[in-house]
Design a protein around this motif. Structure first.
Motif, PDB file in Angstrom:
ATOM      1  N   ILE A   1       5.434   1.261 -11.449  1.00  0.00           N
ATOM      2  CA  ILE A   1       4.265   0.377 -11.459  1.00  0.00           C
ATOM      3  C   ILE A   1       3.207   0.991 -10.549  1.00  0.00           C
ATOM      4  O   ILE A   1       3.520   1.836  -9.706  1.00  0.00           O
ATOM      5  N   VAL A   2       1.935   0.569 -10.735  1.00  0.00           N
ATOM      6  CA  VAL A   2       0.873   1.079  -9.869  1.00  0.00           C
ATOM      7  C   VAL A   2       0.849   0.292  -8.570  1.00  0.00           C
ATOM      8  O   VAL A   2       0.879   0.848  -7.481  1.00  0.00           O
ATOM      9  N   LYS A   3       0.802  -1.038  -8.708  1.00  0.00           N
ATOM     10  CA  LYS A   3       0.536  -1.850  -7.520  1.00  0.00           C
ATOM     11  C   LYS A   3       1.333  -3.145  -7.578  1.00  0.00           C
ATOM     12  O   LYS A   3       1.385  -3.800  -8.619  1.00  0.00           O
ATOM     13  N   ALA A   4       1.916  -3.513  -6.434  1.00  0.00           N
ATOM     14  CA  ALA A   4       2.618  -4.793  -6.320  1.00  0.00           C
ATOM     15  C   ALA A   4       1.963  -5.627  -5.231  1.00  0.00           C
ATOM     16  O   ALA A   4       1.441  -5.091  -4.252  1.00  0.00           O
TER      17      ALA A   4
ATOM     18  N   ASN B   1       0.500  -4.744 -11.354  1.00  0.00           N
ATOM     19  CA  ASN B   1       1.586  -4.835 -12.328  1.00  0.00           C
ATOM     20  C   ASN B   1       2.714  -5.762 -11.894  1.00  0.00           C
ATOM     21  O   ASN B   1       3.615  -6.045 -12.674  1.00  0.00           O
TER      22      ASN B   1
ATOM     23  N   GLY C   1      -2.438   7.480  -7.955  1.00  0.00           N
ATOM     24  CA  GLY C   1      -1.874   6.333  -7.249  1.00  0.00           C
ATOM     25  C   GLY C   1      -2.912   5.215  -7.239  1.00  0.00           C
ATOM     26  O   GLY C   1      -3.980   5.349  -7.837  1.00  0.00           O
ATOM     27  N   PRO C   2      -2.593   4.100  -6.570  1.00  0.00           N
ATOM     28  CA  PRO C   2      -3.539   2.980  -6.563  1.00  0.00           C
ATOM     29  C   PRO C   2      -4.933   3.387  -6.091  1.00  0.00           C
ATOM     30  O   PRO C   2      -5.931   3.006  -6.712  1.00  0.00           O
TER      31      PRO C   2
ATOM     32  N   CYS D   1       0.849  -1.194   0.000  1.00  0.00           N
ATOM     33  CA  CYS D   1       0.000   0.000   0.000  1.00  0.00           C
ATOM     34  C   CYS D   1       0.884   1.243   0.000  1.00  0.00           C
ATOM     35  O   CYS D   1       1.986   1.220   0.568  1.00  0.00           O
ATOM     36  N   GLY D   2       0.377   2.326  -0.575  1.00  0.00           N
ATOM     37  CA  GLY D   2       1.075   3.605  -0.472  1.00  0.00           C
ATOM     38  C   GLY D   2       1.378   3.952   0.981  1.00  0.00           C
ATOM     39  O   GLY D   2       2.407   4.546   1.288  1.00  0.00           O
TER      40      GLY D   2
ATOM     41  N   MET E   1       6.849   1.086  -6.887  1.00  0.00           N
ATOM     42  CA  MET E   1       5.588   1.805  -6.688  1.00  0.00           C
ATOM     43  C   MET E   1       5.846   3.269  -6.361  1.00  0.00           C
ATOM     44  O   MET E   1       5.158   4.161  -6.847  1.00  0.00           O
ATOM     45  N   HIS E   2       6.854   3.516  -5.534  1.00  0.00           N
ATOM     46  CA  HIS E   2       7.136   4.881  -5.094  1.00  0.00           C
ATOM     47  C   HIS E   2       7.522   5.782  -6.267  1.00  0.00           C
ATOM     48  O   HIS E   2       7.155   6.957  -6.309  1.00  0.00           O
TER      49      HIS E   2
ATOM     50  N   ARG F   1       1.153   6.155 -14.968  1.00  0.00           N
ATOM     51  CA  ARG F   1      -0.071   5.841 -14.217  1.00  0.00           C
ATOM     52  C   ARG F   1      -1.296   6.474 -14.864  1.00  0.00           C
ATOM     53  O   ARG F   1      -2.400   5.946 -14.776  1.00  0.00           O
TER      54      ARG F   1
END
Ligand code: ZN
Length: 350
Positions: A341-344, A321, A179-180, A43-44, A336-337, A208
Motif C-alpha cells: 500500500i502507499v499510505k496508511a 489505501n 513512495g508517499p 510516514c516513511g 507500506m514498507h 505504486r
C-alpha cells in the motif's frame, strides 16, 4: 479521562524496537492544547526510525507519529484562538527557539534546535497529544480526519515541488521514488501545470507506479527495468527534464537525477538517507544545475494545502489505501514498507 493511554513507542535505536506501551496522558502547559487524536498517518520516516535506518536524532523512548489531526480536549490558560471541541491539524515543529534567526524569518522548520513530534518529543500514535497553539490549523467540518491527517506529507511535497522548486506550466518533471512523498510531489507538479510528468521507481514499485498514473503521471519508468536515462533522451528535445524531484529514501539516486536533468534545470532533493555516495558531481557544474534541498514546511504552506484538500483539488483517494486501528500499527508499517500500500492512517480507538 483515564490517566494512562496506549501508545506506539519507539524505545531504542536498535532495529524493530517498537511496541505498544501504556504511558501517562500528557500534562499541558499554558500555551498548549491537549489534542484528542482522531487520525495519525504512518510516514516513511516512522518506518525508517522503527528500523533504525534514520538520519536524525531521536530522544528515546518516544511515541511515533507526526502526521495527525484531532479535536481539542483541553486548552492551556494562555491559548486564545482555539477552544475545546475545535477540529484541527498540527504542524510538526513541536519545540523551537523563538530567538533563532531562522524562526525570526518564519523558517522555523530550519531552526537547528527544532524538536519534531515522533522523534524529538512524543508524537501522536496514541490517544492524546500535547500541542502548542502556535502550530495548530483549523480544518473545515467537511474535511474528514483521515484525509486531514495527511496535510503534513502534502506540505512536504508542496515545499519540494512548489516552494524550493519552481514549476512553470508545461515544464517536464521527473519524480524519483514513488513512495508517499514522491507520489504527492507528482500531484503537486500536476497541480502546478507540469507537462511531461514521469514517475520513476524500481521493479518492486509496480503497484505504486500504477497509483502514479491515477494521479496524472504521463508515464512511469522502472517497473520493467527500463533504461531511464535512454528514455529521458527520447523525450522532447532530448536534453532531459526541467525539474527532477528526488524523493527516494537513499542518496545514491542523486546520480540518476543529475543524469536526466537538463542543462540549467533544477533538482529538488527531498528524499534522504545516511549512506555516502561515490560519484563525480562534475556534470552538476557543467550543466549549471540548481540543486536544492527541501526539508519540512511552514505556516503558509499549511494554509495552502488545507485549502487544496478541503476544496478537493488535491485528491488523496489513490494514495490513502488503509485506515486501521492503532493496535494494527505493525501490519500497517509492513504493508507500506513492502509497497503493498502507499499510505496508511491509524485511528486510536477508545
Ligand atoms: Zn512524515
Amino acid at each position: 479521562m483515564s490517566k494512562q493511554m496506549p501508545a506506539v513507542v519507539n524505545y531504542a535505536p536498535e532495529p524493530n524496537s517498537v511496541e505498544i506501551r501504556e504511558i501517562p496522558v500528557p500534562e499541558i502547559g499554558d500555551e498548549d492544547v491537549l489534542l484528542a487524536v482522531q487520525a495519525v498517518g504512518v510516514c516513511g520516516s516512522d518506518i525508517h526510525q522503527a528500523l533504525g535506518q534514520h538520519s536524525w536524532k531521536v530522544n528515546y523512548p518516544v511515541v511515533l507519529g507526526h502526521e495527525f489531526g484531532g479535536v481539542i480536549a483541553q486548552v492551556g490558560k494562555n491559548v486564545r484562538k482555539f477552544r475545546e471541541g475545535d477540529r484541527v491539524v498540527s504542524e510538526t515543529a513541536a519545540v523551537i527557539d523563538q530567538n533563532s534567526p531562522f524562526v525570526r524569518r518564519g523558517l522555523y522548520n530550519l531552526d537547528p534546535t527544532r524538536l519534531g513530534f515522533g522523534a524529538g518529543v512524543n508524537g501522536a500514535m496514541t490517544r492524546y497529544a500535547k500541542v502548542p497553539e502556535r502550530i495548530l490549523h483549523r480544518i473545515p467540518t467537511g474535511l474528514p480526519f483521515e484525509i486531514a491527517a495527511l496535510t503534513e506529507p502534502c506540505c512536504v511535497a508542496f515545499n519540494a515541488a512548489c516552494g524550493n522548486a519552481r514549476i512553470l506550466p508545461g515544464d517536464s518533471v521527473a519524480v524519483i521514488g514513488p513512495g508517499p512523498i514522491g507520489l504527492l510531489c507528482a500531484s503537486m507538479a500536476k497541480l502546478s501545470g507540469a507537462g511531461e510528468l514521469v514517475v520513476i521507481g524500481t521493479k518492486t514499485d509496480a503497484r505504486r507506479l500504477q497509483v502514479a498514473l491515477k494521479l496524472g503521471a504521463s508515464a512511469t519508468l522502472g517497473a520493467n527495468g527500463e533504461d531511464v536515462v535512454a528514455w529521458s533522451k527520447s523525450m522532447g528535445d532530448g536534453h532531459g527534464f526541467d525539474l527532477v524531484i528526488d524523493a527516494a529514501g537513499v542518496s545514491a539516486t542523486l546520480k540518476l537525477a543529475i543524469d536526466i536533468v537538463r542543462a540549467a534545470g533544477q533538482i529538488s532533493k527531498v528524499g534522504w538517507g545516511p549512506q555516502p555516495f561515490n560519484f563525480s558531481l562534475d556534470p552538476l557544474v557543467q550543466k549549471a544545475v540548481t540543486l536544492q534541498g527541501s526539508f519540512s514546511h511552514n505556516w503558509p504552506i499549511w494554509e495552502r494545502v488545507i485549502n487544496l484538500l478541503s476544496s478537493g483539488r488535491l485528491d488523496l483517494g489513490p494514495i490513502l489505501n488503509r485506515v486501521a486501528p492503532l493496535t494494527d500499527w505493525e501490519n500497517a508499517f509492513n504493508a507500506m514498507h513492502t509497497g503493498e500500500i502507499v499510505k496508511a492512517v491509524l485511528v486510536p480507538v477508545e
